[in-house]
Scaffold this motif. Structure first.
Motif, PDB file in Angstrom:
ATOM      1  N   ARG A  96       0.812  -1.218   0.000  1.00 24.88           N
ATOM      2  CA  ARG A  96       0.000   0.000   0.000  1.00 24.88           C
ATOM      3  C   ARG A  96       0.844   1.267   0.000  1.00 24.88           C
ATOM      4  NH1 ARG A  96      -5.719  -1.228   2.963  1.00 24.88           N
ATOM      5  NH2 ARG A  96      -5.911  -3.385   2.277  1.00 24.88           N
ATOM      6  N   ARG A 100       1.070   4.336  -5.106  1.00 29.20           N
ATOM      7  CA  ARG A 100       1.117   5.447  -6.058  1.00 29.20           C
ATOM      8  C   ARG A 100       2.207   5.237  -7.102  1.00 29.20           C
ATOM      9  NH1 ARG A 100       1.142  11.498  -3.816  1.00 29.20           N
ATOM     10  NH2 ARG A 100      -0.935  10.755  -3.231  1.00 29.20           N
ATOM     11  N   LYS A 103       1.118   2.479  -9.551  1.00 31.28           N
ATOM     12  CA  LYS A 103       0.088   2.951 -10.483  1.00 31.28           C
ATOM     13  C   LYS A 103       0.661   3.783 -11.616  1.00 31.28           C
ATOM     14  CE  LYS A 103      -3.114   5.154  -8.463  1.00 31.28           C
ATOM     15  NZ  LYS A 103      -4.080   5.814  -7.544  1.00 31.28           N
ATOM     16  N   GLY A 143      -6.578   1.874  -5.666  1.00 35.97           N
ATOM     17  CA  GLY A 143      -7.181   3.091  -6.196  1.00 35.97           C
ATOM     18  C   GLY A 143      -7.155   3.183  -7.710  1.00 35.97           C
ATOM     19  N   ARG A 145      -9.151   3.012 -10.987  1.00 35.36           N
ATOM     20  CA  ARG A 145     -10.509   3.064 -11.535  1.00 35.36           C
ATOM     21  C   ARG A 145     -10.489   2.600 -12.989  1.00 35.36           C
ATOM     22  NH1 ARG A 145     -14.264   6.214  -8.713  1.00 35.36           N
ATOM     23  NH2 ARG A 145     -15.384   6.536 -10.660  1.00 35.36           N
ATOM     24  N   ARG A 178     -14.599   1.789  -2.161  1.00 39.68           N
ATOM     25  CA  ARG A 178     -13.321   2.491  -2.040  1.00 39.68           C
ATOM     26  C   ARG A 178     -13.109   3.456  -3.194  1.00 39.68           C
ATOM     27  NH1 ARG A 178      -8.738   0.914   0.974  1.00 39.68           N
ATOM     28  NH2 ARG A 178      -7.768   2.613  -0.199  1.00 39.68           N
ATOM     29  N   LEU A 179     -13.600   3.077  -4.366  1.00 34.41           N
ATOM     30  CA  LEU A 179     -13.424   3.908  -5.552  1.00 34.41           C
ATOM     31  C   LEU A 179     -14.605   4.845  -5.801  1.00 34.41           C
ATOM     32  CD1 LEU A 179     -11.911   1.179  -7.897  1.00 34.41           C
ATOM     33  CD2 LEU A 179     -10.688   3.059  -6.803  1.00 34.41           C
TER      34      LEU A 179
END
Length: 346
Positions: A96, A100, A103, A143, A145, A178-179
């Protein structure tokens, strides 16, 4: 003799342009070569190869080497089965702090693009139920989408909710919440009587908590699920078997949705449950639980007394965020509870 030998040698080396081109492709394109090799394996060999790949992925995760993991996947993904894909996403989802960076990584996005292309071509049916849920859950945690992934979830709703277990269903609901993906057909399906029965009868407290939390987060009233949770059997399962987070998330969700839950509220205010919440729970769990009680208008005398102890107050002050302290103070004041220890800490 020499001339004849030369001709034979020359002839043996002659390769047609098409054969030469194919030969170069096999030598120069490792991805194509791995795909070609995978087609030559028996089902047993393919299974053993998949197990070997999963072990490799796990090794990278153990070392917290997400770059090595995505690079390995990029080089070997043409041989992946559904378990391999699910393992990759799950392992990356556990990192986690690095989410970022992962991603935004070019290699990871190339790998993800290949996975999405396969979903676009064939839907989610080639993934096992658990594997599909693991992929979706990882997207929620990280995170990401992805329109392709979540459209595939909606398209495959019937299979997942009917064949999946409570844990699988709750993981998908959690990811959507969450999204912030609202108005989803998948979420609406969770209010059917059969699915609610499966969730509360077969699901562990965490699965029940995650599902009702998702409903509250997305603003879905979920009256059928709320009624099922506030029965003696389910409420006692939640408080006896659940961790403080599962207990607090469940009561918070019901209060947020405006569903009175007297059975669960009474169960939570039992001495043993109160001790578990204040000793094992994080400041957020404690704050959310007393906030929900105040929202219901339920006095919760045992919980209120336990919170106003020196030990618990100092934990909230030292480990909690200002919001947790504010919610706790608001709840105690709303309930009309005198809390001198909490007042001094302010």
């Amino acid at each position: 003799m020499l001339r004849l030998f030369s001709r034979v040698r020359k002839s043996s080396l002659h390769v047609s342009p098409l054969t030469l081109q194919t030969h170069k492709l096999l030598l120069c394109l490792p991805r194509f070569s791995s795909f070609y090799a995978s087609q030559q394996r028996t089902p047993r060999q393919q299974k053993l190869k998949a197990i070997e790949q999963n072990k490799k992925i796990t090794e990278f995760e153990r070392k917290r080497d997400w770059k090595g993991l995505v690079q390995y996947v990029d080089e070997t993904k043409n041989e992946f089965n559904d378990v391999n894909w699910a393992t990759m996403f799950s392992k990356l989802g556990r990192m986690r702090r690095e989410a970022r960076a992962i991603k935004n990584d070019k290699v990871f996005n190339r790998v993800r693009g290949d996975f999405e292309k396969r979903l676009e071509d064939g839907g989610m049916g080639w993934l096992g139920i658990r594997e599909a849920a693991n992929v979706i859950h990882a997207h929620g945690v990280m995170g990401i989408r992805s329109k392709v992934v979540f459209k595939s979830l909606v398209d495959d709703t019937k299979r997942i909710v009917e064949e999946g277990d409570a844990h699988t269903i709750s993981n998908c609901a959690y990811a959507l919440a969450r999204l912030g993906i609202r108005g989803n057909d998948f979420i609406q399906t969770l209010e059917s009587e059969d699915i609610v029965k499966k969730l509360v009868r077969e699901g562990k407290p965490q699965a029940i908590a995650n599902t009702i939390w998702a409903m509250a987060t997305l603003g879905n009233q979920a009256p059928t699920l709320a009624r099922a949770i506030d029965t003696n059997e389910v409420a006692m399962k939640i408080v006896r078997e659940g961790q403080p987070q599962a207990i607090s998330n469940t009561i918070w969700a019901l209060a947020t949705l405006g569903h009175r839950a007297p059975t669960l509220a009474r169960a939570i205010d039992g001495n043993e449950v109160v001790i578990k919440i204040v000793r094992e729970g994080k400041p957020q769990n404690i704050a959310n639980t007393i906030w929900a009680m105040a929202t219901f208008g339920y006095q919760a005398p045992n919980l209120a007394r336990a919170i106003d102890s020196e030990e618990v107050v100092m934990r909230i002050v030292r480990e909690g965020r200002p919001q947790h302290m504010a919610n706790t103070i608001w709840a105690m004041a709303t309930l009309g509870v005198r809390a001198p220890t909490l007042a001094r800490a302010i």
